[in-house]
Design an enzyme around this catalytic site. Structure first.
Site, PDB file in Angstrom:
ATOM      1  N   ASP A  45      14.516  21.086 -32.047  1.00 12.06           N
ATOM      2  CA  ASP A  45      15.278  19.898 -32.427  1.00 12.06           C
ATOM      3  C   ASP A  45      16.781  20.127 -32.487  1.00 12.06           C
ATOM      4  O   ASP A  45      17.534  19.193 -32.756  1.00 12.06           O
ATOM      5  CB  ASP A  45      14.802  19.390 -33.792  1.00 12.06           C
ATOM      6  CG  ASP A  45      15.198  20.320 -34.931  1.00 12.06           C
ATOM      7  OD1 ASP A  45      15.347  21.539 -34.683  1.00 12.06           O
ATOM      8  OD2 ASP A  45      15.361  19.831 -36.062  1.00 12.06           O
ATOM      9  N   CYS A  55       0.839  -1.201   0.000  1.00 16.77           N
ATOM     10  CA  CYS A  55       0.000   0.000   0.000  1.00 16.77           C
ATOM     11  C   CYS A  55       0.873   1.249   0.000  1.00 16.77           C
ATOM     12  O   CYS A  55       2.100   1.169   0.037  1.00 16.77           O
ATOM     13  CB  CYS A  55      -0.921   0.004   1.216  1.00 16.77           C
ATOM     14  SG  CYS A  55      -0.048   0.112   2.787  1.00 16.77           S
ATOM     15  N   ASP A  71      10.243  26.106 -32.571  1.00 20.89           N
ATOM     16  CA  ASP A  71      11.331  26.471 -33.462  1.00 20.89           C
ATOM     17  C   ASP A  71      10.810  26.259 -34.882  1.00 20.89           C
ATOM     18  O   ASP A  71       9.799  25.571 -35.069  1.00 20.89           O
ATOM     19  CB  ASP A  71      12.544  25.578 -33.177  1.00 20.89           C
ATOM     20  CG  ASP A  71      13.675  25.840 -34.140  1.00 20.89           C
ATOM     21  OD1 ASP A  71      13.999  27.019 -34.366  1.00 20.89           O
ATOM     22  OD2 ASP A  71      14.221  24.865 -34.678  1.00 20.89           O
ATOM     23  N   ASP A 117      18.361  25.022 -29.425  1.00 21.18           N
ATOM     24  CA  ASP A 117      17.067  25.034 -28.740  1.00 21.18           C
ATOM     25  C   ASP A 117      17.169  24.514 -27.305  1.00 21.18           C
ATOM     26  O   ASP A 117      16.210  24.656 -26.535  1.00 21.18           O
ATOM     27  CB  ASP A 117      16.051  24.168 -29.500  1.00 21.18           C
ATOM     28  CG  ASP A 117      15.778  24.686 -30.900  1.00 21.18           C
ATOM     29  OD1 ASP A 117      15.695  25.917 -31.049  1.00 21.18           O
ATOM     30  OD2 ASP A 117      15.656  23.870 -31.827  1.00 21.18           O
ATOM     31  N   CYS A 130       3.485   1.687   2.686  1.00 17.09           N
ATOM     32  CA  CYS A 130       4.735   0.967   2.452  1.00 17.09           C
ATOM     33  C   CYS A 130       5.690   1.816   1.625  1.00 17.09           C
ATOM     34  O   CYS A 130       6.896   1.869   1.894  1.00 17.09           O
ATOM     35  CB  CYS A 130       4.459  -0.351   1.719  1.00 17.09           C
ATOM     36  SG  CYS A 130       3.360  -1.481   2.563  1.00 17.09           S
TER      37      CYS A 130
END
Length: 745
Positions: free
Chosen positions: A637, A33, A436, A641, A36
């Site tokens: 990419d 649970c 971008d 960036d 724990c």
């Protein structure tokens, strides 16, 4: 039983985002649970050298950050053992491991049901007016193995929790059922000789049976949340056909090395990442990128391990195997996302940490209130048992991680890799997405449209430009080199080549000090652009990107201009439209000139344009957008960036770009399709809705059930059924995310 599966090297994974830190992944056994989870985390954080620890109940895995890269795995496992659980470091041997408990350990549930059924049947007889009651001693004989053999796990785990001065679900079940069983034994011994008396063996036995059934169903359901990981692991062939000394030899994957030549026949999966050096074919990468159509591959093209070779015979030079392969990195990303906690889960853990002690106190108050108030101690014990059983916090512990596992898993199957749970949670409230341009909204494969000299010949301008950029991998540089090859010009070797971030390139060519770059840089260098300014403005108004070439040898002298054109991706306009439907505003942030940026923005429907932005200023623009109260994502990419990706609330990188960009982003799109951005936001929103639904139901079960039990309106049997149902319903609700398809094709 360990259910975790990982491809990490033994003990340590040095891919942590934090500098000078290593990551240890542990399989944790014995958790039941949310309490724990909190206890294991607390134990791990006390170990010297641990900077953070996150434990996932659904995957039964702990991710531990170690400061300074120093790891004492034995100290970590010892801390977990002391807290009452079992732990081991995850190694490569755990690849593809599936939870066996869902399939192989059904028999305790079945046996408990067989033993409990005769105890329950008389209850139905009473409803029909029949007396089917069993002899008390027979009831004892049936209930005892359920209580102490099949239910032994609750005593073991409960005792471990007590030794650790804490509480968990098992302790609640052990206390509750033991009280019911003990009461029945007492009444049998005291009143059994004076005729039949009502016993409660069926309550304790049925509660244990229902809890075992609930855990079994829960584990089966959790298994389905890890199907994405198992599906990805299954993509890796066990052997590869390697060409060595002119012979084709089939070898285990463990023996394949970088630069080996691997033969892939039609219909076979690519066993490695590599580059095609011979042959041509169509390759199905759908299970890796989510791309539904096969992709043509020729000599020089990259292929990814796990993709299916459709028709041609390919000879592939290996570039990555094992843990360094794309597929392995994908699995690591998904596993990492599933192992980490969303911010909302940390609040749940804090509540769960005090939950069990509060429930025990509530059960004690119920016992004393009923016992002292009515004098009916039998009823008092049964009501207290019902409180203990209904309040098990299993559903609370599973509410968030199961939804995250299902959400990240189905997203991975659609080509969206979510790096951590926080990115998944934050993405649901995004209001602005900044893009971008090159390689993100456009194909990133520009062509040289015009080369106009201010003086001299066009061929000389192209030759000089090609010499400056001969070693560059920039898309514009490739366009110049392609144009030089088509024109048949000779490219001389340049010296002193250097890239000036956000401005351009500098080099010495045939003794001349040349520059190639943006209008802003030319102005900084005091280069007179007036002779070609009208033509440049015309090209820019057409959406072309203009670069200038200048000679600074004696004095700043304009040599000419280069104009580049790029193609907008087919799905870009639909992607922006999908974001607008979601109520998300789009912003174009690019280093290109305003004319080119405006042309692309108009074509795809971008709401706002920020052009001629230096790389170091992109992060500043993200900060400005956030300062206005917006929740901002950045999509890019390239290396330039990376700062903006890191500065955004959520960074989204195209996998077609650089590794630096992907490392800085929280979400990676496995194919360069901007439509996946809207899908990433959509699955995030759906997952967050599931998390909130799960938490609502988990709290409702307890908020309604505990008072009902305390007021004597809920029997232990019904309480046990409700507790089991709460866990199963939470996991089942999360699994509904597996039906999500997304919009991107």
């Amino acid at each position: 039983m360990n259910t975790a599966a990982s491809i990490h090297p033994p003990m340590l994974d040095n891919t942590s985002d934090r500098p000078h830190e290593a990551v240890v992944h542990l399989a944790i056994e014995g958790m039941t649970c949310a309490s724990c989870v909190a206890r294991v985390e607390k134990a791990l954080k006390k170990v010297p050298g641990v900077s953070s620890a996150e434990v996932n109940l659904a995957t039964e895995m702990a991710e531990v950050q170690l400061s300074g890269g120093k790891a004492d795995v034995s100290a970590l496992t010892a801390a977990v053992e002391k807290a009452g659980y079992h732990a081991r470091a995850i190694t490569t041997a755990d690849e593809g491991v599936a939870p066996a408990v869902a399939v192989n350990e059904w028999w305790p549930v079945a046996l408990a049901a067989v033993l409990s059924l005769p105890l329950v049947v008389p209850m139905f007889g009473m409803l029909l007016g029949a007396d089917w009651a069993l002899n008390g001693w027979l009831q004892l004989a049936l209930a005892t193995p359920v209580q102490f053999w099949l239910g032994a796990r609750f005593y073991r785990a409960g005792w471990s929790a007590l030794k650790a001065r804490a509480g968990n679900m098992d302790l609640l079940v052990a206390l509750g059922t033991s009280a019911g069983y003990g009461l029945s034994v007492y009444m049998l011994l005291v009143h059994g000789a004076h005729g039949m008396t009502h016993l409660y063996f069926e309550a304790s036995a049925v509660v244990i049976t229902l809890v075992l059934l609930g855990k079994w169903l829960e584990t089966r359901a959790k298994r389905q949340t890890t199907e994405a990981i198992r599906a990805l692991n299954a993509l890796r062939p066990e052997t590869a056909r390697v060409r060595r000394d002119g012979q084709e030899v089939e070898v285990p994957m463990s023996q394949v090395r970088k630069d080996d030549l691997v033969v892939v026949r039609p219909g076979e999966r690519m066993p490695v990442d590599g580059v095609v050096i011979e042959g041509a074919s169509q390759v199905d990468e759908s299970l890796i990128t989510g791309e539904s159509l096969p992709v043509a591959k020729h000599e020089g093209d990259k292929v990814t391990g796990g993709a299916v070779n459709a028709e041609g015979l390919l000879l592939v030079r290996t570039t990555a195997v094992g843990a360094e392969s794309t597929l392995a990195r994908i699995v690591r990303l998904v596993e990492s996302a599933q192992a980490k906690k969303a911010p909302i889960q940390r609040l749940v853990d804090q509540v769960s940490e005090v939950f069990v002690p509060v429930v025990v106190v509530a059960a004690l108050i119920t016992l004393l209130s009923w016992g002292l108030g009515t004098g009916d101690w039998e009823k008092a014990i049964l009501n207290a048992v019902a409180v203990l059983v209904i309040a098990c916090p299993c559903a609370l512990g599973l509410a968030t991680p199961t939804a995250i596992m299902a959400g990240t898993g189905v997203a991975a199957q659609r080509g969206i890799l979510i790096k951590d749970a926080e990115a998944l949670e934050v993405a649901h409230k995004l209001t602005v997405v900044a893009f971008d341009k090159t390689g993100t909204l456009t194909e990133g494969k520009p062509k040289l449209i015009a080369a106009e000299p201010a003086q001299g010949e066009r061929a000389a301008l192209i030759a000089a430009s090609a010499a400056i950029q001969a070693g560059s991998e920039h898309p514009l540089a490739r366009a110049v080199l392609d144009a030089a090859a088509q024109a048949g010009v000779t490219i001389v070797r340049a010296g002193g080549v250097r890239a000036i971030a956000g401005r351009g390139m500098a080099a010495e060519v045939n003794g001349r000090d040349l520059r190639l770059g943006s209008s802003r840089w030319m102005e900084e260098l005091k280069v007179d652009l007036s002779s070609l300014s009208v033509r440049a403005a015309q090209l820019q108004s057409e959406g072309r990107t203009v670069s200038w070439v200048a000679d600074l040898t004696d004095a700043p002298l304009l040599m000419g201009l280069l104009a580049f054109g790029d193609t907008v991706k087919p799905s870009a306009a639909a992607a922006i439209a999908a974001l607008r439907e979601q109520g998300v505003r789009s912003v174009l942030v690019t280093g290109d000139n305003r004319g080119s940026a405006q042309a692309v923005a108009a074509q795809v429907g971008i709401d706002e344009v920020r052009s001629e932005v230096l790389p170091e200023d992109k992060a500043g623009i993200i900060g400005e957008l956030k300062a206005d109260g917006a929740s901002v994502a950045m999509v890019g990419d390239g290396i330039n960036d990376a700062p903006a990706l890191a500065a955004a609330d959520v960074g989204i990188a195209m996998s077609t770009g650089t590794d630096v960009a992907m490392h800085a982003a929280g979400i990676t799109l496995m194919r360069g399709d901007p439509a996946l951005v809207a899908d990433a936001i959509d699955i995030s929103r759906r997952t967050y809705v599931k998390i909130r639904q799960n938490l609502f139901w988990a709290f409702v079960y307890n908020a309604v059930g505990v008072p009902l039990a305390a007021f004597g309106l809920l029997s232990p049997v019904i309480a046990g059924a409700a507790m089991a149902l709460s866990s199963v319903s939470v996991v089942t609700n999360a699994l509904m995310l597996r039906h999500w398809k997304g919009r991107a094709k």
